[in-house]
Design an enzyme around this catalytic site. Structure first.
Site, PDB file in Angstrom:
ATOM      1  N   SER A 349       0.834  -1.198   0.000  1.00  0.00           N
ATOM      2  CA  SER A 349       0.000   0.000   0.000  1.00  0.00           C
ATOM      3  C   SER A 349       0.875   1.257   0.000  1.00  0.00           C
ATOM      4  CB  SER A 349      -0.973  -0.047   1.184  1.00  0.00           C
ATOM      5  OG  SER A 349      -2.030   0.856   1.006  1.00  0.00           O
ATOM      6  N   ASP A 469      -8.691  -5.864  -5.424  1.00  0.00           N
ATOM      7  CA  ASP A 469      -8.294  -4.740  -4.573  1.00  0.00           C
ATOM      8  C   ASP A 469      -8.995  -3.483  -5.064  1.00  0.00           C
ATOM      9  OD1 ASP A 469      -7.085  -2.812  -3.024  1.00  0.00           O
ATOM     10  OD2 ASP A 469      -5.040  -3.520  -3.368  1.00  0.00           O
ATOM     11  N   HIS A 499      -6.817  -6.269  -0.796  1.00  0.00           N
ATOM     12  CA  HIS A 499      -5.654  -5.451  -0.418  1.00  0.00           C
ATOM     13  C   HIS A 499      -4.858  -6.189   0.664  1.00  0.00           C
ATOM     14  CE1 HIS A 499      -3.673  -1.558  -0.497  1.00  0.00           C
ATOM     15  NE2 HIS A 499      -3.749  -1.459   0.822  1.00  0.00           N
TER      16      HIS A 499
END
Length: 760
Positions: A349, A469, A499
Site C-alpha cells: 500500500s 483490490d 488489499h
C-alpha cells in the site's frame, strides 16, 4: 494444497551432491538409491539419539513401515519413494490421503521418481514446501539442524536462517535530508530504526518506507474526513495544462563532526514478517517513516518527490553520500559501516507506493523493490475521470486526510506545542491544492504521478497486486508495469485477493522466490535463478498459478448490450438515501441484487472468455440535466464456486521465519460457492468524457458517445457463464452522493462492451 513451484533452481547432480554434503547429509554417488534415501531419512531425525524409533513411524508401503523396508531386501520403487516423500513433507496417510498416486496428481507434485536421480530428488525434496508452508530445509534449519553462526549458508541459491535473531542490534540514527519541508530554515532530519544481526560481513538492507510506523493519528484523521453528500458541481468548459517539474533538493555540506558510538536504541517496532524472514538470513531491516513523522522533522507532504527524497536520503547514507547523526543534537555523526550499500524496499500500500516513487529517482544503491498493492498515480487513488472517487472502504478520505493520519509529530506533545500552528497552515495549503471541488487533474496531482518518471527506473522490480483490490485498484499496477523500461528485470504477481500480503500463502512459493532474487541482487550470488515476468492466479479453481506474458492485450471482442433504451434515475427517496449514506455496504448489497437505481444487462456467454486488460464500455448516453456521473460494474453472475478475496488462516503459527523466530500463520484464499463476483468497475464525470485534460459541457437531453474504461483485470469466464453489466449514477462507497433529480438514458443499440481477450 497444490504445488506451484517457481523458486526451485534446477541443479546438476554434482552440485546437488555438494550442497547436500555441506548440510551434513552422508550421501554417496556409489551407493544404491535405497541406501542414500535411508541415510537421508535418518539424518532428518537429528533430535533423536537413535533414528530407529522415528523411522518406524513412517510407512514405506500400506503394509510395511519404513524401518522394516530398509531392513528388507526389497528394492526402492516409485510407490515407496512417493509415500515416504509425502510423509517427510508432513502429509499423513489415512488423514490427508488414502491413494498416494491420486493425491500426488492433485498436489501437482513437482518430483517424478527415477531411481538414477535419487540425489537430485533428495535435493529437490529439501527445497519443496511442507504442508506447514515452509520448505523442508527451512523447517529443518528452524529446528536447529544448522547452528546460528551469523554467517551465510546457501541451499539451492537461497540464504538459510543461520543468523542469531536472539542477539540482534537495534539502533536509531537521524539522517539529514536535503529538504526543508516545514520551511523552518533547518534541513529535515529523518529517523531510521535499524535492526541487524551481528556479523563480520557487510550486510545488505531491506528497507520499509512506511509513513505509518512511528504512529498514526486516528482522531485527527476522523475529524478531517469529508462528507460525501454534496451536489455534483457543473464545471466550466476548459482545457487543463500541467508541466513536468524536476525536483531540486537543497544543498548539503560534508560533515566534519566526530564519529559517535553511543546510539539511541529501541526494544520493539511493528515489523513486517517478510523482513523478519530475511533478517534471520543475513539481511538488515530498517524502518523509515520519512518527513513529518514522530522522531523526524518536517511537514508531511504526502506523495510528492519531497517525501520520496526523505527516503532516498537514507539510501544515500547507506552508501556514504549523506550524513546521519546520533541524535537531534547533531554533535556526532554515524556511518553505516555495517552495510554493503545494496537495498531492497518492501511493503504494501503506502509502503509499496514509496518504493515505486524511490525507484523512479534512479538512486544508486537501490537494487530492487518489492512493491505490493502500490499506488503509481495519487490522482487515480483519490479521483477517477474527473470525479472525486474514494478508495474502496474509505468514503470521505482524501490526501489531506491521509496527511492528518500520518503526521505523527503531533502525537508528541512538545512537537505539537511548537509546530502545530505552522503545520495547520501547510495542511490548509494542501487541502486547497488538491481541489476537491472539481475532482480534476491539476499540477498538485501531476507532481504525485510517478508514471511520468517510470523511464528512470533502473533497479529490478517485483510487484504484487490483488485483482479484487478496490482500495488500491488494479489500474495502479497495470499502468506502472506497462510503463517500465524494457531494459530492466521486472516481475508481477497478480492474485485474486483484495488489499492483502501474499508471502505466507500455501499455494505459491513467493517467499522462496524473493530469497533467490535477493541473493542474486543484494549478495551477488550466481544462482542462475530465473523468475517469470508475470504469474497470475487462475480464478476458476483453487491454488492454481499460471505464467502469463503480458498484462493487457490488443485483441478485443465487442459484445452487444441489447436494443432497448434504459433509464437510470439518480434520485432516491430521503429515507433510502440516508440509509445508503449511513452504510455503503447496504447499498452494494442492494445494487448487486438489482434493487438500487440502475440499468442492468445480462450477457450469456457462448464461448470461453479470458479477459486480459482494460474492459471499455462504449455507450450512447444522454442526461436530463447539464451534469451527470456514470458508474459501472461488471459481474461474473450466478451461483458457482469462486475464490474468496480475503485469505483465511489454515494454521495459526506453522511458519517459522528463523529458528523459533517471528512465527506466522499459513493462509490461502478459500474456494466457496457464492452468487457473484465483481470483475471490474469504473466511474466518470460525463464532463470529462473525452479525457482528463478536457472539461466539456453536457447538453441537456442530447446524445453523447462515452468511452468508460474500467479497472484492468485478468479473468477467465467459461461458456454458459453470465456477464452482468450494471450501469448507475451515484456509488455510495466511492463517489460523491448527489441526490439531485436527474436521469441518464442509455441507448443499448448504440452501445457495446469492448473486452480485451487472450488465448487460454
Amino acid at each position: 494444497m497444490r504445488y506451484n513451484q517457481f523458486s526451485y533452481i534446477p541443479t546438476s547432480l554434482e552440485r546437488a551432491a555438494e550442497e547436500l554434503k555441506e548440510l551434513g547429509f552422508d550421501l554417496d554417488l556409489q551407493k544404491t538409491a535405497k541406501a542414500n534415501l535411508e541415510s537421508f531419512l535418518r539424518k532428518l531425525f537429528f533430535h533423536y539419539p537413535d533414528s530407529v524409533y522415528p523411522l518406524s513411524h513412517l510407512i514405506a508401503k500400506n503394509d510395511m513401515d519404513a524401518l522394516s523396508f530398509f531392513q528388507s531386501e526389497q528394492e526402492l520403487s516409485k510407490e515407496v519413494f512417493d509415500l515416504l516423500a509425502l510423509q517427510v513433507l508432513g502429509f499423513i496417510p489415512g488423514v490427508d490421503f488414502t491413494e498416494a498416486d491420486a493425491f500426488l496428481d492433485k498436489l501437482a507434485f513437482p518430483i517424478h521418481f527415477d531411481e538414477t536421480e535419487i540425489i537430485k530428488h533428495i535435493h529437490h525434496l529439501l527445497a519443496t514446501r511442507c504442508k506447514s508452508g515452509m520448505t523442508l530445509i527451512d523447517d529443518l534449519v528452524s529446528q536447529g539442524m544448522l547452528t546460528m553462526d551469523n554467517d551465510y549458508h546457501f541451499f539451492n541459491g537461497k540464504s538459510l536462517a543461520t543468523f542469531d535473531t536472539s542477539q540482534l542490534i537495534r539502533e536509531v540514527v537521524y539522517v539529514e535530508a536535503p529538504l526543508d519541508t516545514d520551511q523552518d530554515g533547518q534541513l529535515d532530519l529523518i529517523k531510521v530504526n535499524i535492526i541487524r544481526p551481528q556479523s563480520q560481513k557487510p550486510l545488505p538492507t531491506l528497507m520499509t518506507p512506511s509513513p505509518y510506523h512511528q504512529g498514526i493519528n486516528e482522531v485527527a484523521n476522523d475529524k478531517k474526513l469529508y462528507r460525501m453528500e454534496k451536489e455534483l458541481v457543473v464545471k466550466k468548459r476548459r482545457q487543463i495544462t500541467v508541466e513536468d517539474r524536476d525536483f531540486i533538493p537543497l544543498e548539503t555540506q560534508p560533515c566534519k563532526l566526530p564519529i559517535g558510538q553511543n546510539l539511541e536504541s529501541f526494544s520493539y517496532i511493528n515489523s513486517y514478517s517478510l523482513n523478519d524472514y530475511f533478517l534471520a538470513r543475513g539481511f538488515a531491516n530498517i524502518y523509515v517513516s520519512g518527513v513529518g513523522t514522530a522522531g523526524s522533522t518536517g511537514f508531511m507532504t504526502s506523495g510528492d518527490y519531497a517525501q520520496i527524497e526523505s527516503f532516498k536520503a537514507v539510501i544515500d547514507w547507506l552508501n556514504g553520500r549523506a550524513t546521519a547523526y546520533t541524535s537531534h543534537s547533531k554533535t556526532h555523526q554515524v556511518r553505516a559501516d555495517w552495510a554493503n550499500g545494496l537495498v531492497c524496499t518492501t511493503g504494501k500500500s503506502y509502503l509499496g507506493t514509496m518504493s515505486t516513487g524511490l525507484a523512479t529517482t534512479g538512486v544508486d544503491g537501490l537494487a530492487m523493490i518489492i512493491a505490493e498493492s502500490a499506488i503509481s498515480s495519487w490522482y487515480n487513488y483519490y479521483r477517477e475521470n474527473g470525479l472525486v472517487c474514494s478508495p474502496g472502504g474509505y468514503p470521505g478520505e482524501d490526501l489531506d486526510v491521509l496527511t492528518e493520519l500520518t503526521y505523527s509529530r503531533n502525537l508528541l506533545a512538545g512537537d505539537y506545542l511548537r509546530h502545530n500552528d505552522r503545520y495547520q497552515e501547510l495542511l490548509n495549503q494542501q487541502s486547497q491544492a488538491l481541489d476537491r471541488q472539481s475532482g480534476d487533474y491539476n499540477q498538485f496531482w501531476h507532481d504525485r504521478n510517478y508514471l511520468k518518471n517510470a523511464h528512470q527506473i533502473k533497479c529490478d522490480v517485483v510487484y504484487t497486486h490483488g485483482l479484487q483490490d478496490w482500495n488500491v485498484k488494479p489500474r495502479q499496477v497495470y499502468e506502472i508495469v506497462n510503463a517500465l523500461p524494457s531494459t530492466i528485470n521486472k516481475h508481477l504477481f497478480l492474485h485474486q485477493g483484495e488489499h492483502v500480503y501474499m508471502h505466507n500463502w500455501q499455494s505459491i512459493d513467493f517467499r522462496e522466490s524473493m530469497n533467490a532474487l535477493l541473493c542474486q541482487k543484494l549478495l551477488g550470488l550466481a544462482n542462475d535463478f530465473s523468475l517469470p515476468e508475470m504469474i497470475w492466479q487462475d480464478n476458476t479453481c483453487p491454488q492454481n498459478w499460471q505464467e502469463r506474458k503480458v498484462f493487457g492485450t490488443s485483441t478485443i471482442k465487442e459484445l452487444d448490450l441489447g436494443q432497448e433504451l434504459l433509464l437510470i434515475d439518480n434520485h432516491y427517496g430521503e429515507d433510502e438515501f440516508k440509509a445508503y449514506g449511513k452504510d455503503f455496504r447496504a447499498f452494494k448489497a442492494a445494487l448487486f441484487k438489482g434493487k438500487a437505481n440502475q440499468a442492468l444487462v445480462d450477457i450469456l456467454l457462448e464461448e470461453d472468455l479470458l479477459i486480459n486488460g482494460e474492459i471499455v464500455l462504449q455507450l450512447k448516453v444522454k442526461s436530463s440535466e447539464n451534469k451527470g456521473l456514470l458508474s459501472a460494474q461488471i459481474l461474473d453472475y450466478g451461483k458457482k464456486k469462486r475464490l474468496g478475496d480475503l485469505p483465511i488462516a489454515l494454521t495459526q503459527s506453522s511458519i517459522d521465519n528463523g529458528q523459533n523466530f517471528s512465527r506466522e500463520p499459513l493462509k490461502e484464499l478459500p474456494f466457496r460457492e457464492n452468487s457473484y463476483r465483481v470483475i471490474s468497475k469504473g466511474f466518470m464525470n460525463l464532463q470529462n468524457r473525452n479525457n482528463l485534460s478536457s472539461i466539456e459541457t453536457i447538453p441537456n437531453n442530447k446524445w453523447m458517445t462515452v468511452r468508460l474504461p474500467l479497472q484492468p483485470t485478468i479473468y477467465h469466464l467459461e461458456k454458459g457463464d453470465t456477464l452482468r453489466v450494471i450501469l448507475y449514477t451515484t456509488d455510495f462507497e466511492h463517489t460523491v452522493r448527489d441526490n439531485s433529480n436527474y436521469a441518464l438514458t442509455i441507448d443499448l443499440s448504440q452501445s457495446q462492451l469492448i473486452v480485451p481477450i487472450a488465448s487460454n
